[in-house]
Design a protein around this motif. Sequence first.
Motif, PDB file in Angstrom:
ATOM      1  N   MET A 182       0.827  -1.201   0.000  1.00 50.13           N
ATOM      2  CA  MET A 182       0.000   0.000   0.000  1.00 50.13           C
ATOM      3  C   MET A 182       0.866   1.257   0.000  1.00 50.13           C
ATOM      4  SD  MET A 182      -2.659   1.437   2.850  1.00 50.13           S
ATOM      5  CE  MET A 182      -1.384   2.011   3.967  1.00 50.13           C
ATOM      6  N   HIS A 183       1.878   1.284   0.859  1.00 51.69           N
ATOM      7  CA  HIS A 183       2.697   2.492   0.939  1.00 51.69           C
ATOM      8  C   HIS A 183       3.563   2.684  -0.305  1.00 51.69           C
ATOM      9  CE1 HIS A 183       1.399   3.869   4.740  1.00 51.69           C
ATOM     10  NE2 HIS A 183       1.772   2.782   5.384  1.00 51.69           N
ATOM     11  N   GLN A 184       3.961   1.588  -0.933  1.00 50.00           N
ATOM     12  CA  GLN A 184       4.709   1.741  -2.185  1.00 50.00           C
ATOM     13  C   GLN A 184       3.858   2.483  -3.204  1.00 50.00           C
ATOM     14  OE1 GLN A 184       7.660   1.660  -2.899  1.00 50.00           O
ATOM     15  NE2 GLN A 184       8.785  -0.038  -1.990  1.00 50.00           N
ATOM     16  N   LEU A 185       2.541   2.276  -3.165  1.00 48.32           N
ATOM     17  CA  LEU A 185       1.660   3.015  -4.069  1.00 48.32           C
ATOM     18  C   LEU A 185       1.393   4.418  -3.526  1.00 48.32           C
ATOM     19  CD1 LEU A 185      -1.018   0.330  -5.038  1.00 48.32           C
ATOM     20  CD2 LEU A 185       1.053   0.944  -6.261  1.00 48.32           C
ATOM     21  N   LYS A 186       0.949   4.499  -2.286  1.00 48.80           N
ATOM     22  CA  LYS A 186       0.415   5.753  -1.762  1.00 48.80           C
ATOM     23  C   LYS A 186       1.470   6.859  -1.681  1.00 48.80           C
ATOM     24  CE  LYS A 186      -2.087   7.871   1.985  1.00 48.80           C
ATOM     25  NZ  LYS A 186      -2.640   7.847   3.311  1.00 48.80           N
ATOM     26  N   THR A 187       2.632   6.558  -1.129  1.00 48.14           N
ATOM     27  CA  THR A 187       3.663   7.598  -1.052  1.00 48.14           C
ATOM     28  C   THR A 187       4.909   7.211  -1.841  1.00 48.14           C
ATOM     29  OG1 THR A 187       4.471   6.655   1.030  1.00 48.14           O
ATOM     30  CG2 THR A 187       2.959   8.506   1.197  1.00 48.14           C
ATOM     31  N   GLY A 188       5.189   5.904  -1.927  1.00 50.69           N
ATOM     32  CA  GLY A 188       6.426   5.456  -2.580  1.00 50.69           C
ATOM     33  C   GLY A 188       6.487   5.814  -4.057  1.00 50.69           C
ATOM     34  N   ALA A 189       5.381   5.660  -4.767  1.00 49.28           N
ATOM     35  CA  ALA A 189       5.411   5.845  -6.220  1.00 49.28           C
ATOM     36  C   ALA A 189       5.806   7.274  -6.589  1.00 49.28           C
ATOM     37  CB  ALA A 189       4.049   5.493  -6.814  1.00 49.28           C
ATOM     38  N   LEU A 190       5.278   8.266  -5.879  1.00 50.29           N
ATOM     39  CA  LEU A 190       5.586   9.656  -6.226  1.00 50.29           C
ATOM     40  C   LEU A 190       7.013  10.028  -5.809  1.00 50.29           C
ATOM     41  CD1 LEU A 190       4.176  11.959  -7.698  1.00 50.29           C
ATOM     42  CD2 LEU A 190       3.490  12.883  -5.491  1.00 50.29           C
ATOM     43  N   ILE A 191       7.483   9.442  -4.712  1.00 49.66           N
ATOM     44  CA  ILE A 191       8.880   9.682  -4.311  1.00 49.66           C
ATOM     45  C   ILE A 191       9.831   9.081  -5.339  1.00 49.66           C
ATOM     46  CG2 ILE A 191      10.608   8.973  -2.578  1.00 49.66           C
ATOM     47  CD1 ILE A 191       8.504   9.602  -0.423  1.00 49.66           C
ATOM     48  N   ARG A 192       9.516   7.864  -5.798  1.00 45.26           N
ATOM     49  CA  ARG A 192      10.353   7.276  -6.851  1.00 45.26           C
ATOM     50  C   ARG A 192      10.296   8.111  -8.123  1.00 45.26           C
ATOM     51  NH1 ARG A 192       8.641   0.970  -6.378  1.00 45.26           N
ATOM     52  NH2 ARG A 192      10.107   0.653  -8.087  1.00 45.26           N
ATOM     53  N   ALA A 193       9.110   8.639  -8.431  1.00 43.57           N
ATOM     54  CA  ALA A 193       8.984   9.492  -9.616  1.00 43.57           C
ATOM     55  C   ALA A 193       9.849  10.741  -9.479  1.00 43.57           C
ATOM     56  CB  ALA A 193       7.525   9.890  -9.826  1.00 43.57           C
ATOM     57  N   ALA A 194       9.959  11.270  -8.256  1.00 44.03           N
ATOM     58  CA  ALA A 194      10.783  12.460  -8.037  1.00 44.03           C
ATOM     59  C   ALA A 194      12.231  12.196  -8.440  1.00 44.03           C
ATOM     60  CB  ALA A 194      10.713  12.891  -6.575  1.00 44.03           C
ATOM     61  N   LEU A 195      12.726  11.009  -8.057  1.00 46.05           N
ATOM     62  CA  LEU A 195      14.092  10.648  -8.437  1.00 46.05           C
ATOM     63  C   LEU A 195      14.211  10.467  -9.946  1.00 46.05           C
ATOM     64  CD1 LEU A 195      16.149  10.347  -6.113  1.00 46.05           C
ATOM     65  CD2 LEU A 195      13.913   9.747  -5.270  1.00 46.05           C
TER      66      LEU A 195
END
Lengths: 300, 300
Positions: A182-195
């Motif tokens: 769940m967290h990989q989707l909810k917050t993780g995905a956008l943080i990875r996108a930032a990188l």
Amino acid sequence: MSPELARFLQDCEQDFQQALPALCQPPGSDCPAVPGGLAEAGAYSLGNGGKRIRPVLCHAAAAALGAADRTRSAAPAHALELIHTYSLIHDDLPAMDDDDLRRGQPSLHRAYDEATAILVGDGLQARAFEVIAGSDVLDAAQKVAMIGVLARASGMQGMVGGQYIDIHATGTDMDLAALQAMHQLKTGALIRAALALGGIAAGASEAQLRALDDYGRHIGLAFQVVDDILDVDGDPSALGKTGGKDAAANKPTYVKLLGLDGARQEAQQLLQAALTALETFGASADRLRELARYIVERDR
Amino acid sequence: MSPELARFLQDCEQDFQQALPALCQPPGSDCPAVPGGLAEAGAYSLGNGGKRIRPVLCHAAAAALGAADRTRSAAPAHALELIHTYSLIHDDLPAMDDDDLRRGQPSLHRAYDEATAILVGDGLQARAFEVIAGSDVLDAAQKVAMIGVLARASGMQGMVGGQYIDIHATGTDMDLAALQAMHQLKTGALIRAALALGGIAAGASEAQLRALDDYGRHIGLAFQVVDDILDVDGDPSALGKTGGKDAAANKPTYVKLLGLDGARQEAQQLLQAALTALETFGASADRLRELARYIVERDR
């Protein structure tokens, strides 16, 4: 925090404070003006900034790849914060998390009204993609790559999907694997996108993008583990929000599943894994390394 | 309606029925799955199609410019319908227009719940930009141009701005100029974008894009004038919604400002202006001409 990182965060924030609220009132005589109340409400949310983790990571990723300044990572950094801000505005709505406060201020639907909050969120999302498409320093292929990554990361198979799972999981049992997913989707995905966006802005190779993503995956989870720890163990005045809210809402958390010490250990292990992912980078990635430590050791 | 237009609309609808609901479950092993309930809710809204005016206009604009088939206008057409559908889902929410029915079916927040409706809308918007970015038949410059146009048209200086004005104008007096300005944002901007995206897909010149935009500006207003007429004078069973709703809500309308006959005259004048805008186009624009007549003479 080193003086260099403090200075970097301060420089970034100065730009965000100036540039982001202005994005609600795009210039150009060929397009109609944004209705005044709508622009004002958008600026309210964008000016009331939080940690700005995503745009800062975007700039730091570009620097790790050798970018001399923030020129080419500015549009994607702003777009990331627009997406993050819209998601907070919608998450705070009564039908979602029903939060009256955001960063110590009334949430947007409390400061204005629900319809305005829905529409500001919708408008900020569109503006995010427009900002990247309208950049005059990125080439078309970079823009398309960034928009694809950002749309996937923030959409139904990313941030929106994670929020959907979170809303429907409250009050139910969730094991560690499900919580992480769940967290990989909810917050993780956008943080990875930032990188990824910072990497694309600086012309990263596929291998470099993979390393940045590996770093992002670990600090994204670490960020959430620390959030859960702070909700139990943090200082409410530093957090700007009420602690203990997750437990009260019977939300699944890392602390609930691992205990407070277990969660702290988990955060340290994720930090180490994030640093390992940067092994092939030289000193240019020191800012990313320090940001990882800051994310894990922060008190708000 | 000519048999050719009927056949064209049928072919388009067959594609939309197949392609649009599937967009809620993007394929690809490298990205996580969309949560099941979220994908199902998105498919519910996308499958319950209305007139599909925007994607049909996009295809017809490409045809007017000589496109042999719908291949290159498919991604922007789908993106337009994703944006339109998300806007209807959010407009129907209790905090906005509070509509229980949409096209004769329960609106999404009635069929599911409010949180799901907010999130599906957010996710469909992201998917719209992703669909254009991910097309394998458009070049990067075309994609960037389309995304810029679509984001501006659907954002705070376009559709979202118009909806904001509409929500806050209910119960207030509005003169004809203000009413037109509102509709140019609320529905006009996305209809004009539909023409522009079809034009870009088919490699339109600046002059051709201006002509398409002139056509779009007039049929966009005509569309709204006819909507207002049908709300007063339409057959509720054909409309799939309750008539007289605008008057009951004390909304400003063309009928209120111009009277029923005046509104009918206005629609005819807008139709003529739309046809005049297409004067430099040959027979390839006949579909656009017939669509303009259909928009003005429809009964639902």
